[in-house]
Design a protein around this motif. Structure first.
Motif, PDB file in Angstrom:
ATOM      1  N   LEU A 186      77.179  15.269  19.245  1.00 18.26           N
ATOM      2  CA  LEU A 186      76.080  14.868  20.140  1.00 18.26           C
ATOM      3  C   LEU A 186      74.812  14.530  19.382  1.00 18.26           C
ATOM      4  CD1 LEU A 186      76.058  17.407  23.102  1.00 18.26           C
ATOM      5  CD2 LEU A 186      76.308  14.918  23.269  1.00 18.26           C
ATOM      6  N   ARG A 187      74.677  15.129  18.198  1.00 23.06           N
ATOM      7  CA  ARG A 187      73.407  15.064  17.469  1.00 23.06           C
ATOM      8  C   ARG A 187      72.913  13.627  17.277  1.00 23.06           C
ATOM      9  NH1 ARG A 187      74.511  18.884  13.895  1.00 23.06           N
ATOM     10  NH2 ARG A 187      73.196  20.557  14.694  1.00 23.06           N
ATOM     11  N   GLU A 188      73.802  12.723  16.792  1.00 22.64           N
ATOM     12  CA  GLU A 188      73.321  11.361  16.500  1.00 22.64           C
ATOM     13  C   GLU A 188      72.953  10.623  17.784  1.00 22.64           C
ATOM     14  OE1 GLU A 188      76.111   8.640  14.641  1.00 22.64           O
ATOM     15  OE2 GLU A 188      77.841   9.643  15.538  1.00 22.64           O
ATOM     16  N   LEU A 189      73.630  10.963  18.881  1.00 23.11           N
ATOM     17  CA  LEU A 189      73.303  10.356  20.169  1.00 23.11           C
ATOM     18  C   LEU A 189      71.908  10.806  20.640  1.00 23.11           C
ATOM     19  CD1 LEU A 189      74.276   8.683  22.573  1.00 23.11           C
ATOM     20  CD2 LEU A 189      75.542  10.662  23.380  1.00 23.11           C
ATOM     21  N   ILE A 190      71.636  12.089  20.494  1.00 25.60           N
ATOM     22  CA  ILE A 190      70.323  12.617  20.909  1.00 25.60           C
ATOM     23  C   ILE A 190      69.228  12.030  20.019  1.00 25.60           C
ATOM     24  CG2 ILE A 190      68.937  14.697  21.305  1.00 25.60           C
ATOM     25  CD1 ILE A 190      71.596  16.253  21.644  1.00 25.60           C
ATOM     26  N   GLU A 191      69.516  11.934  18.715  1.00 32.00           N
ATOM     27  CA  GLU A 191      68.527  11.350  17.798  1.00 32.00           C
ATOM     28  C   GLU A 191      68.193   9.911  18.190  1.00 32.00           C
ATOM     29  OE1 GLU A 191      70.418  12.171  14.064  1.00 32.00           O
ATOM     30  OE2 GLU A 191      69.379  14.107  13.870  1.00 32.00           O
ATOM     31  N   ALA A 192      69.195   9.178  18.681  1.00 31.77           N
ATOM     32  CA  ALA A 192      68.991   7.763  19.030  1.00 31.77           C
ATOM     33  C   ALA A 192      68.268   7.582  20.358  1.00 31.77           C
ATOM     34  CB  ALA A 192      70.341   7.048  19.078  1.00 31.77           C
ATOM     35  N   ALA A 193      68.272   8.632  21.202  1.00 26.42           N
ATOM     36  CA  ALA A 193      67.726   8.498  22.560  1.00 26.42           C
ATOM     37  C   ALA A 193      66.198   8.578  22.554  1.00 26.42           C
ATOM     38  CB  ALA A 193      68.302   9.579  23.464  1.00 26.42           C
ATOM     39  N   PRO A 194      65.528   7.597  23.178  1.00 28.38           N
ATOM     40  CA  PRO A 194      64.067   7.659  23.240  1.00 28.38           C
ATOM     41  C   PRO A 194      63.568   8.620  24.322  1.00 28.38           C
ATOM     42  CG  PRO A 194      64.839   5.675  24.340  1.00 28.38           C
ATOM     43  CD  PRO A 194      66.064   6.364  23.791  1.00 28.38           C
ATOM     44  N   GLY A 195      64.421   8.913  25.316  1.00 25.70           N
ATOM     45  CA  GLY A 195      64.018   9.765  26.438  1.00 25.70           C
ATOM     46  C   GLY A 195      64.781  11.070  26.443  1.00 25.70           C
ATOM     47  N   VAL A 196      65.213  11.501  27.627  1.00 25.03           N
ATOM     48  CA  VAL A 196      65.941  12.765  27.703  1.00 25.03           C
ATOM     49  C   VAL A 196      67.449  12.530  27.731  1.00 25.03           C
ATOM     50  CG1 VAL A 196      64.051  14.014  28.840  1.00 25.03           C
ATOM     51  CG2 VAL A 196      65.834  12.959  30.243  1.00 25.03           C
ATOM     52  N   VAL A 197      68.182  13.507  27.206  1.00 26.16           N
ATOM     53  CA  VAL A 197      69.649  13.494  27.245  1.00 26.16           C
ATOM     54  C   VAL A 197      70.077  14.687  28.085  1.00 26.16           C
ATOM     55  CG1 VAL A 197      71.769  13.688  25.899  1.00 26.16           C
ATOM     56  CG2 VAL A 197      69.812  12.399  24.982  1.00 26.16           C
ATOM     57  N   VAL A 198      70.809  14.395  29.142  1.00 29.19           N
ATOM     58  CA  VAL A 198      71.309  15.445  30.025  1.00 29.19           C
ATOM     59  C   VAL A 198      72.780  15.665  29.708  1.00 29.19           C
ATOM     60  CG1 VAL A 198      71.676  16.150  32.418  1.00 29.19           C
ATOM     61  CG2 VAL A 198      69.735  14.666  31.831  1.00 29.19           C
ATOM     62  N   VAL A 199      73.117  16.831  29.207  1.00 27.92           N
ATOM     63  CA  VAL A 199      74.517  17.139  28.981  1.00 27.92           C
ATOM     64  C   VAL A 199      74.992  17.933  30.193  1.00 27.92           C
ATOM     65  CG1 VAL A 199      76.221  18.161  27.432  1.00 27.92           C
ATOM     66  CG2 VAL A 199      74.140  17.148  26.491  1.00 27.92           C
ATOM     67  N   ASP A 200      75.867  17.308  30.983  1.00 26.11           N
ATOM     68  CA  ASP A 200      76.376  17.916  32.204  1.00 26.11           C
ATOM     69  C   ASP A 200      77.599  18.759  31.838  1.00 26.11           C
ATOM     70  OD1 ASP A 200      77.656  18.511  34.610  1.00 26.11           O
ATOM     71  OD2 ASP A 200      77.103  16.606  35.546  1.00 26.11           O
ATOM     72  N   GLU A 201      77.392  20.072  31.783  1.00 26.29           N
ATOM     73  CA  GLU A 201      78.450  20.998  31.361  1.00 26.29           C
ATOM     74  C   GLU A 201      79.028  21.779  32.537  1.00 26.29           C
ATOM     75  OE1 GLU A 201      77.195  23.560  28.144  1.00 26.29           O
ATOM     76  OE2 GLU A 201      77.219  21.924  26.678  1.00 26.29           O
ATOM     77  N   ALA A 202      79.283  21.084  33.642  1.00 28.08           N
ATOM     78  CA  ALA A 202      79.802  21.762  34.834  1.00 28.08           C
ATOM     79  C   ALA A 202      81.093  22.548  34.542  1.00 28.08           C
ATOM     80  CB  ALA A 202      80.039  20.748  35.958  1.00 28.08           C
ATOM     81  N   TYR A 203      81.881  22.054  33.579  1.00 25.82           N
ATOM     82  CA  TYR A 203      83.194  22.675  33.299  1.00 25.82           C
ATOM     83  C   TYR A 203      83.227  23.402  31.953  1.00 25.82           C
ATOM     84  CZ  TYR A 203      84.246  19.645  37.160  1.00 25.82           C
ATOM     85  OH  TYR A 203      84.218  19.027  38.393  1.00 25.82           O
ATOM     86  N   ALA A 204      82.059  23.722  31.398  1.00 24.05           N
ATOM     87  CA  ALA A 204      81.988  24.245  30.030  1.00 24.05           C
ATOM     88  C   ALA A 204      82.831  25.491  29.803  1.00 24.05           C
ATOM     89  CB  ALA A 204      80.537  24.541  29.664  1.00 24.05           C
ATOM     90  N   GLU A 205      82.895  26.376  30.805  1.00 23.62           N
ATOM     91  CA  GLU A 205      83.607  27.645  30.594  1.00 23.62           C
ATOM     92  C   GLU A 205      85.092  27.425  30.300  1.00 23.62           C
ATOM     93  OE1 GLU A 205      81.354  27.218  33.003  1.00 23.62           O
ATOM     94  OE2 GLU A 205      79.950  28.921  32.928  1.00 23.62           O
TER      95      GLU A 205
END
Ligand code: PMP
Length: 366
Positions: A186-205
């Motif tokens: 995810l890191r390079e994607l977040i670095e490239a984003a000028p705004g906010v990045v929402v990681v939707d972890e509804a199923y993370a568990e």
């Protein structure tokens, strides 16, 4: 009969941009085996039910008063759970809660999207992301995943860098396809984003991968991780979603949330459910093992099965997915046609429900 039937939707002075749209509509049908909305098939334990009843009874005498607008006690409990689950020392100032993670996502777009702004998602993904974008008048920018539905994060970072969306959605594990995006990718994607990045972890568990919560300290002005009690926590009917982010993000959401959006009943019931998290989350390992059994059985029947880190599986290939969906329904099994050509999605249920689904799968063919 009834009143007001002379008027139809097309007669109303509706916003032009909402004309012709279709609402979210997973069918709610009364069939024996319901494997279509990714719920936990195990009902709450009697101990949890008793605790919810006691907690609700205790606050019932105070229902003439508004609830805690900032849900501080609930946010502390959620912070304790998520800190324990991720190893990240979160406090209640990092947590925010709402009526399901759908409301969380809506508040995020109210604050960080809106008219003149753009949100980007990697499709196919959760169908509510573009619907919530439409409701908040945020322009939706769909970007395709790979043919196998996985996310090419390097390519995704390039697209984000060039399109400069105000909000980027990454669903991990992705609904309806099942794959995760680990924090390291995810890191390079977040670095490239000028705004906010929402990681939707509804199923993370359900996923073996670690949470993007690990990256909040690195990207406090950009990263928001959304979660829910609807899936692993078996609390879909309770409607409780939450997020983890920098405290400043919570300050931003306070500007758009409706006052007292979380009822006193919801707050009390969710806190009671959280006290039983260890026993509730005991179902996660069972469901993951059942998922692996279903995947193997489907593959054995000759289906193409997409890798899943969640409590559902996308499979195919069907000449006519909708006709096959109906064949399952005729056999008393409700699964989901998510609109992906040749594919259907099944939620993992109890072993008995999964057996019924697998028996139907032998019959429906491809
Ligand atoms: N995100 C994803 C990826 C989902 O699949 C869902 C539920 N289908 C939600 C968010 C919203 O769930 P809830 O509002 O119940 O928290």
């Amino acid at each position: 009969g009834g009143i007001g039937n002379r008027v139809e939707l097309s007669d109303l002075p509706l916003r032009e941009d909402l004309r012709g749209r279709t609402p979210y509509g997973a069918p709610q049908l009364d069939v024996p085996v319901r494997l279509n909305t990714n719920e936990n098939p195990y009902p709450p334990t009697p101990e949890l039910v008793a605790d919810v009843v006691t907690a609700v009874a205790e606050i019932a005498g105070e229902l003439h008063r508004y609830p805690d607008r900032d849900a501080v006690a609930l946010r502390s409990d959620l912070a304790a759970y998520l800190a324990d689950a991720t190893g990240v020392p979160l406090t209640e100032r990092n947590l925010w809660a709402a009526n399901g993670s759908n409301e969380i996502l809506q508040q995020i777009l109210q604050a960080f999207g809106g008219p003149g702004r753009t949100a980007l998602g990697f499709e196919p993904s959760y169908s509510m992301h573009p619907i919530i974008a439409a409701g908040t008048r945020t322009e939706w920018s769909p970007t395709p995943r790979r043919e196998d539905f996985s996310l090419d994060t390097t390519r995704a970072a390039e697209i984000v860098a060039s399109l400069k969306p105000d909000v980027v959605f990454v669903t991990s594990p992705n609904n309806p396809t099942g794959q995760s995006v680990p924090p390291s990718d995810l890191r390079e994607l977040i670095e490239a984003a000028p705004g906010v990045v929402v990681v939707d972890e509804a199923y993370a568990e359900f996923s073996p991968h670690s949470s993007a919560v690990e990256l909040i300290e690195e990207f406090p002005a950009k990263l928001i991780v959304s979660r829910t009690m609807s899936k692993a926590f078996a609390f879909a009917g309770g409607r409780l979603g939450y997020l983890a982010a920098a405290p400043a993000v919570v300050d931003a959401l306070l500007l758009v949330r409706l006052p007292y959006h979380l009822s006193a009943l919801t707050q009390a019931a969710a806190r009671a459910a959280l006290r039983h998290s260890v026993e509730t989350l005991g179902s996660v390992a069972k469901l993951a093992a059942e998922r692996d059994r279903v995947v193997e059985a489907l593959a054995g029947l000759g289906f193409r099965v997409v890798h899943s880190d969640a409590n559902f599986v996308l499979f195919g290939w069907f000449a006519d997915a909708h006709a096959t969906w109906r064949s399952y329904l005729e056999r008393g099994v409700l699964i989901r046609d998510v609109g992906i050509a040749g594919h259907l999605r099944v939620t993992i249920g109890t072993p008995e429900e999964n057996d019924t689904f697998l028996a139907a799968s032998k019959e429906v063919g491809r």
